[in-house]
Design a protein around this motif. Structure first.
Motif, PDB file in Angstrom:
ATOM      1  N   ASP A 121       0.815  -1.104   0.053  1.00 36.08           N
ATOM      2  CA  ASP A 121       0.004  -0.097  -0.059  1.00 36.08           C
ATOM      3  C   ASP A 121       0.841   1.373  -0.025  1.00 36.08           C
ATOM      4  O   ASP A 121       0.155   2.292   0.306  1.00 36.08           O
ATOM      5  CB  ASP A 121      -0.964  -0.120   1.154  1.00 36.08           C
ATOM      6  N   GLY A 122       2.159   1.081  -0.117  1.00 31.58           N
ATOM      7  CA  GLY A 122       3.015   2.289  -0.168  1.00 31.58           C
ATOM      8  C   GLY A 122       3.364   2.737   1.199  1.00 31.58           C
ATOM      9  O   GLY A 122       4.002   3.837   1.465  1.00 31.58           O
ATOM     10  N   GLN A 123       2.861   2.105   2.248  1.00 27.16           N
ATOM     11  CA  GLN A 123       3.293   2.427   3.562  1.00 27.16           C
ATOM     12  C   GLN A 123       4.569   1.919   4.290  1.00 27.16           C
ATOM     13  O   GLN A 123       4.934   1.146   3.951  1.00 27.16           O
ATOM     14  CB  GLN A 123       2.105   2.011   4.788  1.00 27.16           C
ATOM     15  N   ALA A 124       5.227   2.856   4.779  1.00 26.03           N
ATOM     16  CA  ALA A 124       6.632   2.543   5.520  1.00 26.03           C
ATOM     17  C   ALA A 124       6.415   1.502   6.561  1.00 26.03           C
ATOM     18  O   ALA A 124       5.498   1.545   7.568  1.00 26.03           O
ATOM     19  CB  ALA A 124       7.477   3.778   6.112  1.00 26.03           C
ATOM     20  N   GLN A 125       7.015   0.604   6.573  1.00 26.59           N
ATOM     21  CA  GLN A 125       6.993  -0.787   7.526  1.00 26.59           C
ATOM     22  C   GLN A 125       8.288  -1.077   8.094  1.00 26.59           C
ATOM     23  O   GLN A 125       9.455  -0.755   7.443  1.00 26.59           O
ATOM     24  CB  GLN A 125       6.379  -1.882   7.272  1.00 26.59           C
ATOM     25  N   LEU A 126       8.417  -1.580   9.266  1.00 27.03           N
ATOM     26  CA  LEU A 126       9.685  -2.111  10.066  1.00 27.03           C
ATOM     27  C   LEU A 126       9.457  -3.660  10.178  1.00 27.03           C
ATOM     28  O   LEU A 126       8.460  -4.125  10.526  1.00 27.03           O
ATOM     29  CB  LEU A 126      10.043  -1.584  11.273  1.00 27.03           C
ATOM     30  N   LYS A 127      10.704  -4.215   9.915  1.00 31.51           N
ATOM     31  CA  LYS A 127      10.606  -5.788  10.325  1.00 31.51           C
ATOM     32  C   LYS A 127      12.014  -5.973  10.794  1.00 31.51           C
ATOM     33  O   LYS A 127      13.121  -5.780  10.549  1.00 31.51           O
ATOM     34  CB  LYS A 127      10.744  -6.565   8.891  1.00 31.51           C
ATOM     35  N   GLU A 128      11.853  -6.829  11.992  1.00 31.04           N
ATOM     36  CA  GLU A 128      12.948  -7.112  12.737  1.00 31.04           C
ATOM     37  C   GLU A 128      13.643  -8.452  12.560  1.00 31.04           C
ATOM     38  O   GLU A 128      12.738  -9.314  12.412  1.00 31.04           O
ATOM     39  CB  GLU A 128      12.624  -7.013  14.274  1.00 31.04           C
ATOM     40  N   ILE A 129      14.846  -8.592  12.157  1.00 33.40           N
ATOM     41  CA  ILE A 129      15.402  -9.721  11.704  1.00 33.40           C
ATOM     42  C   ILE A 129      16.705  -9.676  12.580  1.00 33.40           C
ATOM     43  O   ILE A 129      17.430  -9.068  12.906  1.00 33.40           O
ATOM     44  CB  ILE A 129      15.713  -9.754  10.234  1.00 33.40           C
ATOM     45  N   PRO A 130      17.347 -11.066  12.610  1.00 35.27           N
ATOM     46  CA  PRO A 130      18.694 -11.679  13.254  1.00 35.27           C
ATOM     47  C   PRO A 130      19.658 -10.692  12.354  1.00 35.27           C
ATOM     48  O   PRO A 130      19.631 -10.758  11.126  1.00 35.27           O
ATOM     49  CB  PRO A 130      18.829 -13.111  13.204  1.00 35.27           C
ATOM     50  N   PHE A 131      20.601 -10.368  12.964  1.00 33.68           N
ATOM     51  CA  PHE A 131      21.733  -9.440  12.236  1.00 33.68           C
ATOM     52  C   PHE A 131      23.126 -10.321  11.934  1.00 33.68           C
ATOM     53  O   PHE A 131      23.730 -10.209  12.976  1.00 33.68           O
ATOM     54  CB  PHE A 131      22.001  -8.203  12.591  1.00 33.68           C
ATOM     55  N   THR A 132      23.082 -11.165  10.895  1.00 36.84           N
ATOM     56  CA  THR A 132      24.461 -12.155  10.724  1.00 36.84           C
ATOM     57  C   THR A 132      25.224 -11.490   9.884  1.00 36.84           C
ATOM     58  O   THR A 132      25.186 -10.775   9.162  1.00 36.84           O
ATOM     59  CB  THR A 132      23.594 -13.309  10.289  1.00 36.84           C
ATOM     60  N   PRO A 133      26.310 -12.282   9.708  1.00 39.99           N
ATOM     61  CA  PRO A 133      27.448 -11.974   8.765  1.00 39.99           C
ATOM     62  C   PRO A 133      26.959 -11.691   7.259  1.00 39.99           C
ATOM     63  O   PRO A 133      27.361 -11.143   6.555  1.00 39.99           O
ATOM     64  CB  PRO A 133      28.454 -13.183   8.842  1.00 39.99           C
ATOM     65  N   GLU A 189      10.332   8.060   8.757  1.00 34.92           N
ATOM     66  CA  GLU A 189      11.630   7.308   8.134  1.00 34.92           C
ATOM     67  C   GLU A 189      12.080   6.664   9.260  1.00 34.92           C
ATOM     68  O   GLU A 189      11.872   6.963  10.564  1.00 34.92           O
ATOM     69  CB  GLU A 189      12.725   8.702   8.046  1.00 34.92           C
ATOM     70  N   PRO A 190      12.833   5.413   9.215  1.00 41.67           N
ATOM     71  CA  PRO A 190      13.416   4.645  10.549  1.00 41.67           C
ATOM     72  C   PRO A 190      14.480   5.340  11.102  1.00 41.67           C
ATOM     73  O   PRO A 190      15.323   6.087  10.358  1.00 41.67           O
ATOM     74  CB  PRO A 190      13.977   3.403   9.787  1.00 41.67           C
ATOM     75  N   LYS A 191      14.472   5.323  12.322  1.00 44.50           N
ATOM     76  CA  LYS A 191      15.464   5.846  13.331  1.00 44.50           C
ATOM     77  C   LYS A 191      15.954   5.027  14.446  1.00 44.50           C
ATOM     78  O   LYS A 191      15.225   4.430  15.206  1.00 44.50           O
ATOM     79  CB  LYS A 191      14.973   7.458  13.737  1.00 44.50           C
ATOM     80  N   GLU A 192      17.340   4.898  14.517  1.00 44.90           N
ATOM     81  CA  GLU A 192      17.943   4.011  15.659  1.00 44.90           C
ATOM     82  C   GLU A 192      17.679   4.833  17.001  1.00 44.90           C
ATOM     83  O   GLU A 192      18.253   5.926  17.073  1.00 44.90           O
ATOM     84  CB  GLU A 192      19.183   3.466  15.256  1.00 44.90           C
ATOM     85  N   VAL A 193      17.098   4.313  17.882  1.00 44.99           N
ATOM     86  CA  VAL A 193      17.107   4.872  19.304  1.00 44.99           C
ATOM     87  C   VAL A 193      17.275   3.939  20.287  1.00 44.99           C
ATOM     88  O   VAL A 193      17.207   2.634  20.101  1.00 44.99           O
ATOM     89  CB  VAL A 193      15.540   5.620  19.575  1.00 44.99           C
ATOM     90  N   SER A 194      17.564   4.207  21.653  1.00 43.87           N
ATOM     91  CA  SER A 194      17.400   3.439  22.872  1.00 43.87           C
ATOM     92  C   SER A 194      16.030   3.372  23.514  1.00 43.87           C
ATOM     93  O   SER A 194      15.172   4.031  23.412  1.00 43.87           O
ATOM     94  CB  SER A 194      18.543   3.926  23.576  1.00 43.87           C
ATOM     95  N   ARG A 195      16.071   2.093  24.285  1.00 42.87           N
ATOM     96  CA  ARG A 195      14.828   2.038  25.428  1.00 42.87           C
ATOM     97  C   ARG A 195      15.258   1.258  26.187  1.00 42.87           C
ATOM     98  O   ARG A 195      16.086   0.355  26.192  1.00 42.87           O
ATOM     99  CB  ARG A 195      13.675   1.574  24.159  1.00 42.87           C
ATOM    100  N   VAL A 196      14.229   1.294  27.362  1.00 40.47           N
ATOM    101  CA  VAL A 196      14.228   0.296  28.327  1.00 40.47           C
ATOM    102  C   VAL A 196      13.931  -1.014  28.045  1.00 40.47           C
ATOM    103  O   VAL A 196      12.898  -1.145  27.113  1.00 40.47           O
ATOM    104  CB  VAL A 196      13.647   0.650  29.638  1.00 40.47           C
ATOM    105  N   ILE A 197      14.606  -2.080  28.265  1.00 40.55           N
ATOM    106  CA  ILE A 197      14.337  -3.312  27.812  1.00 40.55           C
ATOM    107  C   ILE A 197      12.874  -3.761  28.279  1.00 40.55           C
ATOM    108  O   ILE A 197      12.697  -3.595  29.715  1.00 40.55           O
ATOM    109  CB  ILE A 197      14.919  -4.423  28.042  1.00 40.55           C
ATOM    110  N   PRO A 198      11.849  -3.979  27.792  1.00 45.18           N
ATOM    111  CA  PRO A 198      10.481  -4.365  28.137  1.00 45.18           C
ATOM    112  C   PRO A 198      10.365  -5.237  29.310  1.00 45.18           C
ATOM    113  O   PRO A 198      10.812  -6.604  28.867  1.00 45.18           O
ATOM    114  CB  PRO A 198       9.680  -4.692  26.935  1.00 45.18           C
TER     115      PRO A 198
END
Length: 341
Positions: free
Chosen positions: A87-99, A296-305
């Motif tokens: 639909d043209g909407q910005a989305q985020l997907k969390e994935i493992p970050f491997t080599p 736009e995606p932005k990296e930030v910090s948070r308290v671990i839920p």
């Protein structure tokens, strides 16, 4: 930078400092991307940060430090992939970050990736490397990525990238072992087992108290039925000294009041500058995440839920939390001094 300053001030004997440095033309990255890709090399376990300092203690685990790496104790950290949906909407997907996810962003590895066939039996790389040779038969390893239009796609990876991912995981696990993480895990398992037995004891103690109450009520009813006065037959339970069999109450320690020890409100999260102070210096409480800010995606910090419901508030952790809140560049971390009781 902390490691650099310690290295420069050390003059008791020879010392070695080794740092990951990209060659833009050889690696196939932009001229201004060196620093960013060095960070990605750390995050993906391609080039983890570690320090061996003989001054720290007598054992290897004391001397060997992995501070600066994300999610110590896990094979992979996670990253957030920003994409545009149908639909043209910005989305985020969390994935493992491997080599493999690191390699796809550099031109030198381009030949090891191709669009995955839609009808192939696709398995994500982190799951694929856990399979044995028999289980891998007929399966194709892949990673998530985006195309030029930021659409979500699957890329098949070559056997060389699979081998790279496996080798880097072995290396990371070796570093964790040298840092004594296996000892920490054994202690954590012991702590959990101890908590389980304490819980079972508390349940048994509660059931015993209930049984005593039931017996007392029965005796009272029996006494009343035989025209005896309650004062002659029944002794109030709170007048009985149970002694050491019930168990002593634990000593009072710090505990949270109405407000949590630390918090970052959702309204303040977009103000985060990602200075890394909190989740590098106090990874027990903070983690990095990605949010959408103005599309736009932005990296930030948070308290671990949920972490504040599980973690023990030691005096050292409380002091560190207070310092981290003070050092926060964006001044968005709220610190609440816990009460004692």
């Amino acid at each position: 930078m902390k490691n650099v300053m310690e290295f420069l001030s050390y003059n008791e004997s020879p010392a070695v400092f080794d740092t990951y440095t990209a060659c833009m033309s050889e690696h196939g990255i932009a001229d201004n991307a060196g620093s960013r890709h060095a960070e990605l090399a750390v995050q993906s376990r391609m080039s983890p940060v570690f320090v061996h300092d003989p001054r720290r203690g007598d054992t290897l685990a004391e001397r060997f430090v992995l501070d600066g790496n994300p999610d110590i104790g896990k094979d992979w950290t996670t990253t957030t992939l920003a994409y545009v949906d149908a639909d043209g909407q910005a989305q985020l997907k969390e994935i493992p970050f491997t080599p493999a996810d690191f390699a796809v962003h550099e031109g030198r590895f381009k030949k090891h990736f191709r669009p995955a066939d839609a009808d192939a039996n696709l398995v994500p790389v982190p799951e694929y490397i856990d399979l044995n040779e028999t289980e891998r038969h007929g399966k194709m390893p892949f990673i998530w990525s985006t195309d030029d239009d930021r659409r979500l796609i699957k890329l098949a990876v070559s056997p060389a990238i699979v081998e790279l991912t496996e080798e880097r995981r072995r290396n990371w696990r070796m570093l964790e072992y040298l840092g004594g993480l296996h000892v920490d895990r054994m202690q954590e398992d012991h702590r959990r087992e101890l908590e389980q037995w304490q819980h079972k004891y508390a349940q048994a103690d509660t059931q015993r108290e209930s049984s005593i109450d039931a017996i007392a009520r029965g005796m009272a009813e029996l006494a009343a039925g035989s025209d005896a006065t309650a004062s002659q037959s029944v002794v109030p339970l709170d007048a009985i000294t149970m002694g050491a069999s019930v168990g002593a109450m634990p000593e009072a320690g710090p505990k949270a009041g109405d407000a949590p020890l630390v918090r970052i409100t959702e309204a303040d999260m977009p103000k985060c500058t990602n200075c890394k102070t909190c989740y590098q210096d106090l990874r027990e409480l903070f983690e990095k995440t990605t949010i959408m800010v103005d599309g736009e995606p932005k990296e930030v910090s948070r308290v671990i839920p949920g972490v504040l419901d599980k973690i023990e508030l030691t005096p050292e952790l409380i002091r560190t939390a207070a310092r981290v809140a003070t050092d926060c560049d964006a001044e968005i971390i709220r610190f609440q001094q816990p009460t004692t009781g």
